[in-house]
Design an enzyme around this catalytic site. Structure first.
Site, PDB file in Angstrom:
ATOM      1  N   SER A  35      28.023  -7.683  10.510  1.00  0.00           N
ATOM      2  CA  SER A  35      27.840  -9.114  10.690  1.00  0.00           C
ATOM      3  C   SER A  35      28.597  -9.867   9.592  1.00  0.00           C
ATOM      4  CB  SER A  35      26.338  -9.428  10.678  1.00  0.00           C
ATOM      5  OG  SER A  35      26.072 -10.722  11.112  1.00  0.00           O
ATOM      6  N   ASP A  82      28.295  -9.431  22.191  1.00  0.00           N
ATOM      7  CA  ASP A  82      27.795  -9.958  20.917  1.00  0.00           C
ATOM      8  C   ASP A  82      28.467 -11.294  20.613  1.00  0.00           C
ATOM      9  OD1 ASP A  82      27.036 -10.491  18.328  1.00  0.00           O
ATOM     10  OD2 ASP A  82      27.488  -8.500  17.557  1.00  0.00           O
ATOM     11  N   HIS A  87      23.460  -7.507  18.815  1.00  0.00           N
ATOM     12  CA  HIS A  87      24.024  -7.645  17.470  1.00  0.00           C
ATOM     13  C   HIS A  87      23.365  -6.688  16.475  1.00  0.00           C
ATOM     14  CE1 HIS A  87      26.348  -9.609  14.388  1.00  0.00           C
ATOM     15  NE2 HIS A  87      25.274  -9.926  13.704  1.00  0.00           N
TER      16      HIS A  87
END
Length: 447
Positions: free
Chosen positions: A272, A335, A386
Site C-alpha cells: 500500500s 484494488d 487490498h
C-alpha cells in the site's frame, strides 16, 4: 450467490487453471493470475506462451539452493524477462518471502490506544521475528524506522503529531547469505492504517522530489503527501525524531560500509502506501549514488511492491529506469488503491494514438516497473481486494478450475464511478470526499 461469468466469444481462447496454476498473458501485456474463487474461467486474447527454455533458472521445480546462482535475475537484473510469464516458481517463492516480511510489520504494529506502545512496534528488535512466527527468517533486524506525518495533516482525532513505527531494516545472516548468494539488506514498510492518513496522502499534488541537493532535477516529480511523510522530521521538538529518510540513509550507509567486501543487494518491500515510501527510498539511494560508492561495482536495488499506488510522474519513472532501480509491482486489478493517484491523468492519458504526446503529460502520474497482475474479489468481504495476506495466499495456493462467480456493483466499478464523476469538475472538496468514499469501501465490511 452471484451470477456466472458469460461464455467466451468464439474468437477467444479459453484458458483454465488447475491447482498450481500458471499465469497467462493478457492483451494488455500484464501477467494475470486467476480470481480468488473455487470456480474460475479465464479468457485471453492470445495463445498461451511456449514453455521456457530448460536451465537452472527456469526449471519448474527449482530448489532453494539454486537461488544463489541466479539471484540477480530473480532480483530483476533483466526486468524479470521470461520470469513472470509464466510465473517462475523461484520468483514466486521470493515474492511470497518478501511479502511475509512486510506482513510482520502489521502483526507487530500496536493499534491498542491504551497501550504504552500505541502506534509503535509491540516487540524489541531481537524478538520481532520470533513473536510473529518467523523464527527461521534468517535475517537480523538492525533498526526500526519511524515516520513523522506533516503537522498540518489530520491523523487521528485527539492524537498529537509524533513519529509512527513504519517498518524496519534487516540484514541476512551468514547462513542465509550463503543460500541467497549475497548479503541482502532488506527494508520493509507497512501501509497506512487509518482513513485520514490515506486521504491526506492521496489528495496532494505532484511536487519536485529535490532529493539530490546538487542536481534538483525539477522534472522529477512525486506525490507531495508521500514525500512529506518521507522527509518530515520533528526538529522543532527538543528530542524529536529525524526524518524517515535520514534514519534510512544513515542505517543503509552503515550496513554498506560494514559489508563492503561482500556481494550485496538492497531489497525494499512494502504494501500500500509503504510501497510508495519504498520506491522513494530506492530512487533516493540510486540518485545519491550510495549503491555506487565503489569503482566498477554497482549494488542492485529492487522493490517488491504489493498493492501500491502511483508515486510520481513520467519524469520520476524515466529517472528510476535510468538509475537501474528495479520495481516489481504485484497488483490486484480490483484494488482501487493501485489506480490512485492519477486515476484519470496517468501513463495511459499522456499520448494520443501512440504518437502525439499531450503538453500536460509531465503532470500525469505513472507507475514504475514491471506488473504482476492478480485478479480476486469477494462480495462478502470487499476489503480483501487490498489485503496483503490475501495477495500472499493467492500466490501460495491458486484456486481450482471452474466458473467464476461475481456480483453486481463490484468494488472497482463503484470506485471508478465515484472518481470519474468527481474528475469532471476538478473541485477539491469533491475529490477529498471521493477519496474518503473509496478508502471506506476498501477498509470496511471486515468479516
Amino acid at each position: 450467490m452471484g451470477s456466472t461469468v458469460p461464455m467466451p466469444k468464439p474468437n477467444k481462447n479459453l484458458t483454465t487453471f488447475q491447482h498450481e496454476a500458471t499465469p497467462h498473458r493478457s492483451s494488455s501485456q500484464r501477467v494475470s493470475v486467476p480470481k480468488r474463487f473455487q470456480n474460475i474461467e479465464v479468457i485471453t486474447n492470445e495463445p498461451m506462451p511456449a514453455p521456457l527454455a530448460a536451465s537452472a533458472l527456469l526449471k519448474p521445480r527449482t530448489s532453494r539452493a539454486s537461488l544463489a546462482r541466479v539471484w540477480r535475475e530473480i532480483h530483476g537484473s533483466n526486468n524479470w524477462e521470461n520470469l513472470v510469464e509464466p510465473l517462475n516458481p523461484l520468483l514466486k517463492q521470493e515474492i511470497i518471502r518478501y511479502g511475509q516480511f512486510v506482513t510482520a510489520c502489521y502483526k507487530a504494529f500496536d493499534l491498542d490506544p491504551s497501550s504504552k506502545r500505541h502506534l509503535n512496534c509491540k516487540y524489541g528488535k531481537r524478538r520481532l521475528f520470533s513473536e510473529v512466527g518467523m523464527e527461521n527468517a534468517g535475517y537480523e533486524v538492525t533498526k526500526y524506522i519511524y515516520a513523522t506525518p506533516d503537522i498540518n495533516i489530520p491523523i487521528q482525532s485527539g492524537s498529537s503529531s509524533c513519529g509512527r513505527w513504519i517498518g524496519y531494516v534487516a540484514v541476512s545472516s551468514d547462513d542465509e547469505s550463503k543460500k541467497l548468494g549475497r548479503r541482502d539488506i532488506l527494508v520493509t514498510f507497512r501501509g497506512t492504517v487509518t482513513n485520514p492518513e490515506w486521504i491526506a496522502n492521496l489528495m496532494s499534488s505532484l511536487t519536485p522530489a529535490r532529493l539530490d541537493p546538487h542536481q534538483p532535477r525539477l522534472e522529477v516529480k512525486v506525490e507531495s503527501g508521500f514525500l512529506s511523510l518521507y522527509t518530515s522530521d520533528e526538529s522543532k521538538l527538543k528530542f524529536g525524531l529525524e526524518s524517515c529518510r535520514e534514519q534510512l540513509l544513515s542505517e543503509i550507509s552503515a550496513l554498506l560500509k560494514r559489508y563492503k567486501r561482500e556481494e550485496i543487494s538492497i531489497t525494499v518491500a512494502g504494501h500500500s502506501m509503504g510501497s510508495s515510501l519504498g520506491q522513494l527510498l530506492a530512487y533516493d539511494i540510486a540518485e545519491l549514488g550510495l549503491n555506487r560508492s565503489h569503482p566498477n561495482r554497482e549494488i542492485p536495488i529492487s522493490v517488491f511492491s504489493f498493492g501500491g499506488p502511483r508515486v510520481g510522474n513520467s519524469g520520476f519513472k524515466e529517472r528510476c529506469e535510468e538509475l537501474g532501480v528495479k520495481v516489481l509491482r504485484i497488483v490486484n486489478v480490483n484494488d482501487p488503491i493501485t489506480k490512485l493517484p492519477g486515476f484519470v491523468f496517468n501513463e495511459n492519458f499522456r499520448v494520443l494514438g501512440g504518437r502525439y504526446e499531450f503538453p500536460w503529460s509531465c503532470s500525469c502520474y505513472a507507475h514504475v516497473g514491471v506488473e504482476l497482475t492478480l485478479d480476486f474479489f469477494n462480495m462478502q468481504n470487499p476489503s480483501c481486494v487490498h489485503d496483503l495476506e490475501t495477495y500472499i495466499s493467492l500466490l501460495k495456493c491458486p484456486p481450482r478450475v471452474g466458473q467464476a462467480k461475481t456480483g453486481h456493483g463490484d468494488l472497482l466499478s463503484r470506485a471508478r464511478d465515484l472518481l470519474l464523476v468527481s474528475a469532471q469538475n476538478f473541485d477539491t472538496s469533491s475529490w477529498w470526499s471521493t477519496a474518503s468514499n473509496v478508502v471506506n469501501m476498501v477498509q470496511s465490511q471486515k468479516t
